[in-house]
Design a protein around this motif. Structure first.
Motif, PDB file in Angstrom:
ATOM      1  N   SER A  27       0.832  -1.210   0.000  1.00 55.11           N
ATOM      2  CA  SER A  27       0.000   0.000   0.000  1.00 55.11           C
ATOM      3  C   SER A  27       0.866   1.259   0.000  1.00 55.11           C
ATOM      4  O   SER A  27       0.520   2.247  -0.656  1.00 55.11           O
ATOM      5  CB  SER A  27      -0.958  -0.002   1.182  1.00 55.11           C
ATOM      6  OG  SER A  27      -0.265   0.034   2.399  1.00 55.11           O
ATOM      7  N   MET A  28       2.006   1.211   0.683  1.00 58.83           N
ATOM      8  CA  MET A  28       2.907   2.356   0.693  1.00 58.83           C
ATOM      9  C   MET A  28       3.427   2.645  -0.715  1.00 58.83           C
ATOM     10  O   MET A  28       3.434   3.802  -1.162  1.00 58.83           O
ATOM     11  CB  MET A  28       4.074   2.089   1.634  1.00 58.83           C
ATOM     12  CG  MET A  28       5.115   3.181   1.677  1.00 58.83           C
ATOM     13  SD  MET A  28       6.531   2.762   2.704  1.00 58.83           S
ATOM     14  CE  MET A  28       7.258   1.417   1.800  1.00 58.83           C
ATOM     15  N   PHE A  29       3.817   1.597  -1.449  1.00 57.65           N
ATOM     16  CA  PHE A  29       4.316   1.806  -2.805  1.00 57.65           C
ATOM     17  C   PHE A  29       3.214   2.273  -3.751  1.00 57.65           C
ATOM     18  O   PHE A  29       3.451   3.101  -4.627  1.00 57.65           O
ATOM     19  CB  PHE A  29       4.975   0.536  -3.347  1.00 57.65           C
ATOM     20  CG  PHE A  29       6.368   0.343  -2.841  1.00 57.65           C
ATOM     21  CD1 PHE A  29       7.367   1.277  -3.093  1.00 57.65           C
ATOM     22  CD2 PHE A  29       6.693  -0.773  -2.093  1.00 57.65           C
ATOM     23  CE1 PHE A  29       8.648   1.109  -2.618  1.00 57.65           C
ATOM     24  CE2 PHE A  29       7.972  -0.952  -1.607  1.00 57.65           C
ATOM     25  CZ  PHE A  29       8.957  -0.009  -1.872  1.00 57.65           C
ATOM     26  N   VAL A  30       1.998   1.772  -3.571  1.00 60.66           N
ATOM     27  CA  VAL A  30       0.887   2.196  -4.424  1.00 60.66           C
ATOM     28  C   VAL A  30       0.584   3.674  -4.180  1.00 60.66           C
ATOM     29  O   VAL A  30       0.418   4.452  -5.134  1.00 60.66           O
ATOM     30  CB  VAL A  30      -0.357   1.307  -4.184  1.00 60.66           C
ATOM     31  CG1 VAL A  30      -1.581   1.876  -4.871  1.00 60.66           C
ATOM     32  CG2 VAL A  30      -0.101  -0.115  -4.666  1.00 60.66           C
ATOM     33  N   VAL A  31       0.525   4.082  -2.917  1.00 56.43           N
ATOM     34  CA  VAL A  31       0.269   5.501  -2.601  1.00 56.43           C
ATOM     35  C   VAL A  31       1.403   6.373  -3.128  1.00 56.43           C
ATOM     36  O   VAL A  31       1.171   7.448  -3.698  1.00 56.43           O
ATOM     37  CB  VAL A  31       0.071   5.702  -1.083  1.00 56.43           C
ATOM     38  CG1 VAL A  31       0.080   7.176  -0.717  1.00 56.43           C
ATOM     39  CG2 VAL A  31      -1.219   5.050  -0.630  1.00 56.43           C
ATOM     40  N   PHE A  32       2.633   5.912  -2.973  1.00 58.87           N
ATOM     41  CA  PHE A  32       3.786   6.680  -3.455  1.00 58.87           C
ATOM     42  C   PHE A  32       3.741   6.829  -4.979  1.00 58.87           C
ATOM     43  O   PHE A  32       3.956   7.930  -5.503  1.00 58.87           O
ATOM     44  CB  PHE A  32       5.092   6.007  -3.026  1.00 58.87           C
ATOM     45  CG  PHE A  32       6.324   6.739  -3.456  1.00 58.87           C
ATOM     46  CD1 PHE A  32       6.712   7.905  -2.817  1.00 58.87           C
ATOM     47  CD2 PHE A  32       7.089   6.276  -4.510  1.00 58.87           C
ATOM     48  CE1 PHE A  32       7.847   8.591  -3.212  1.00 58.87           C
ATOM     49  CE2 PHE A  32       8.222   6.953  -4.921  1.00 58.87           C
ATOM     50  CZ  PHE A  32       8.603   8.112  -4.272  1.00 58.87           C
ATOM     51  N   ALA A  33       3.437   5.743  -5.681  1.00 58.30           N
ATOM     52  CA  ALA A  33       3.349   5.801  -7.148  1.00 58.30           C
ATOM     53  C   ALA A  33       2.226   6.739  -7.573  1.00 58.30           C
ATOM     54  O   ALA A  33       2.398   7.549  -8.501  1.00 58.30           O
ATOM     55  CB  ALA A  33       3.131   4.403  -7.720  1.00 58.30           C
ATOM     56  N   GLY A  34       1.081   6.651  -6.902  1.00 61.28           N
ATOM     57  CA  GLY A  34      -0.029   7.555  -7.223  1.00 61.28           C
ATOM     58  C   GLY A  34       0.325   9.002  -6.946  1.00 61.28           C
ATOM     59  O   GLY A  34      -0.028   9.900  -7.718  1.00 61.28           O
ATOM     60  N   GLY A  35       1.031   9.247  -5.844  1.00 59.21           N
ATOM     61  CA  GLY A  35       1.453  10.610  -5.525  1.00 59.21           C
ATOM     62  C   GLY A  35       2.431  11.163  -6.544  1.00 59.21           C
ATOM     63  O   GLY A  35       2.332  12.331  -6.942  1.00 59.21           O
ATOM     64  N   CYS A  36       3.370  10.335  -6.970  1.00 56.25           N
ATOM     65  CA  CYS A  36       4.322  10.776  -7.996  1.00 56.25           C
ATOM     66  C   CYS A  36       3.608  11.088  -9.306  1.00 56.25           C
ATOM     67  O   CYS A  36       3.894  12.097  -9.953  1.00 56.25           O
ATOM     68  CB  CYS A  36       5.390   9.707  -8.228  1.00 56.25           C
ATOM     69  SG  CYS A  36       6.548   9.529  -6.863  1.00 56.25           S
ATOM     70  N   LEU A  37       2.673  10.215  -9.690  1.00 58.77           N
ATOM     71  CA  LEU A  37       1.919  10.435 -10.925  1.00 58.77           C
ATOM     72  C   LEU A  37       1.071  11.706 -10.817  1.00 58.77           C
ATOM     73  O   LEU A  37       0.997  12.503 -11.761  1.00 58.77           O
ATOM     74  CB  LEU A  37       1.040   9.229 -11.225  1.00 58.77           C
ATOM     75  CG  LEU A  37       0.295   9.245 -12.547  1.00 58.77           C
ATOM     76  CD1 LEU A  37       1.265   9.315 -13.716  1.00 58.77           C
ATOM     77  CD2 LEU A  37      -0.570   7.999 -12.659  1.00 58.77           C
ATOM     78  N   TYR A  38       0.454  11.902  -9.659  1.00 57.31           N
ATOM     79  CA  TYR A  38      -0.360  13.100  -9.452  1.00 57.31           C
ATOM     80  C   TYR A  38       0.506  14.362  -9.538  1.00 57.31           C
ATOM     81  O   TYR A  38       0.128  15.339 -10.196  1.00 57.31           O
ATOM     82  CB  TYR A  38      -1.072  13.039  -8.108  1.00 57.31           C
ATOM     83  CG  TYR A  38      -1.920  14.253  -7.845  1.00 57.31           C
ATOM     84  CD1 TYR A  38      -3.186  14.372  -8.411  1.00 57.31           C
ATOM     85  CD2 TYR A  38      -1.460  15.292  -7.048  1.00 57.31           C
ATOM     86  CE1 TYR A  38      -3.968  15.483  -8.197  1.00 57.31           C
ATOM     87  CE2 TYR A  38      -2.231  16.415  -6.822  1.00 57.31           C
ATOM     88  CZ  TYR A  38      -3.481  16.504  -7.404  1.00 57.31           C
ATOM     89  OH  TYR A  38      -4.242  17.623  -7.189  1.00 57.31           O
ATOM     90  N   LEU A  39       1.653  14.346  -8.876  1.00 53.79           N
ATOM     91  CA  LEU A  39       2.531  15.523  -8.917  1.00 53.79           C
ATOM     92  C   LEU A  39       3.087  15.758 -10.318  1.00 53.79           C
ATOM     93  O   LEU A  39       3.273  16.907 -10.737  1.00 53.79           O
ATOM     94  CB  LEU A  39       3.666  15.371  -7.914  1.00 53.79           C
ATOM     95  CG  LEU A  39       3.277  15.540  -6.452  1.00 53.79           C
ATOM     96  CD1 LEU A  39       4.465  15.258  -5.547  1.00 53.79           C
ATOM     97  CD2 LEU A  39       2.725  16.931  -6.196  1.00 53.79           C
ATOM     98  N   TYR A  40       3.367  14.684 -11.054  1.00 55.55           N
ATOM     99  CA  TYR A  40       3.863  14.828 -12.422  1.00 55.55           C
ATOM    100  C   TYR A  40       2.836  15.535 -13.302  1.00 55.55           C
ATOM    101  O   TYR A  40       3.187  16.387 -14.102  1.00 55.55           O
ATOM    102  CB  TYR A  40       4.206  13.445 -12.999  1.00 55.55           C
ATOM    103  CG  TYR A  40       4.629  13.476 -14.437  1.00 55.55           C
ATOM    104  CD1 TYR A  40       5.883  13.951 -14.802  1.00 55.55           C
ATOM    105  CD2 TYR A  40       3.772  13.046 -15.436  1.00 55.55           C
ATOM    106  CE1 TYR A  40       6.274  13.992 -16.126  1.00 55.55           C
ATOM    107  CE2 TYR A  40       4.147  13.084 -16.763  1.00 55.55           C
ATOM    108  CZ  TYR A  40       5.403  13.548 -17.106  1.00 55.55           C
ATOM    109  OH  TYR A  40       5.774  13.582 -18.421  1.00 55.55           O
TER     110      TYR A  40
END
Length: 129
Positions: A27-40
């Motif tokens: 879940s930590m990696f999924v949230v991190f990936a989503g956050g990176c995609l959102y910020l991108y």
């Protein structure tokens, strides 16, 4: 005199420990990936605080979240990671019930299933136990 733990009990404890660890890490990696995609995609947007924009409609339903994941929307991926984090202890309760049933400890199997029913009922109805 202390009772000895059976091999099955120790194996179940190890499985439950791994479930909790993997659930949190995934879940930590999924949230991190989503956050990176959102910020991108949205990191350079200028925010206008004079207008309130609520949460998009697609993150309110499981089908909307799933569609958002397939279309690579950062907010939907973050929401999926949070759902995974919430689901981790529920999966742990399910495996605990299986472990108690394998040991033929029917009292704790029943109590664990009761806790599971309360959690699922609370999640589906929005009312606390």
């Amino acid at each position: 005199m202390l009772s000895q733990k059976s091999t099955t009990d120790i194996d179940i404890q190890h499985i439950i420990g791994w479930i909790l660890r993997l659930g949190v890490i995934i879940s930590m990696f999924v949230v991190f990936a989503g956050g990176c995609l959102y910020l991108y995609r949205h990191g350079t947007e200028v925010l206008q605080y004079s207008q309130f924009k609520g949460v998009p409609d697609f993150v309110h339903t499981p089908l909307g979240i799933w569609h958002g994941i397939l279309t690579l929307r950062g907010r939907a991926i973050i929401q999926a990671g949070i759902i995974l984090l919430i689901a981790t202890p529920v999966i742990r309760i399910i495996f605990s019930a299986i472990g108690f049933a394998l040991e033929k400890d029917w009292l704790y199997t029943g109590l664990t299933l009761l806790v599971l029913a309360i959690i699922i009922g609370s999640a589906l109805t929005g009312h606390a136990g």
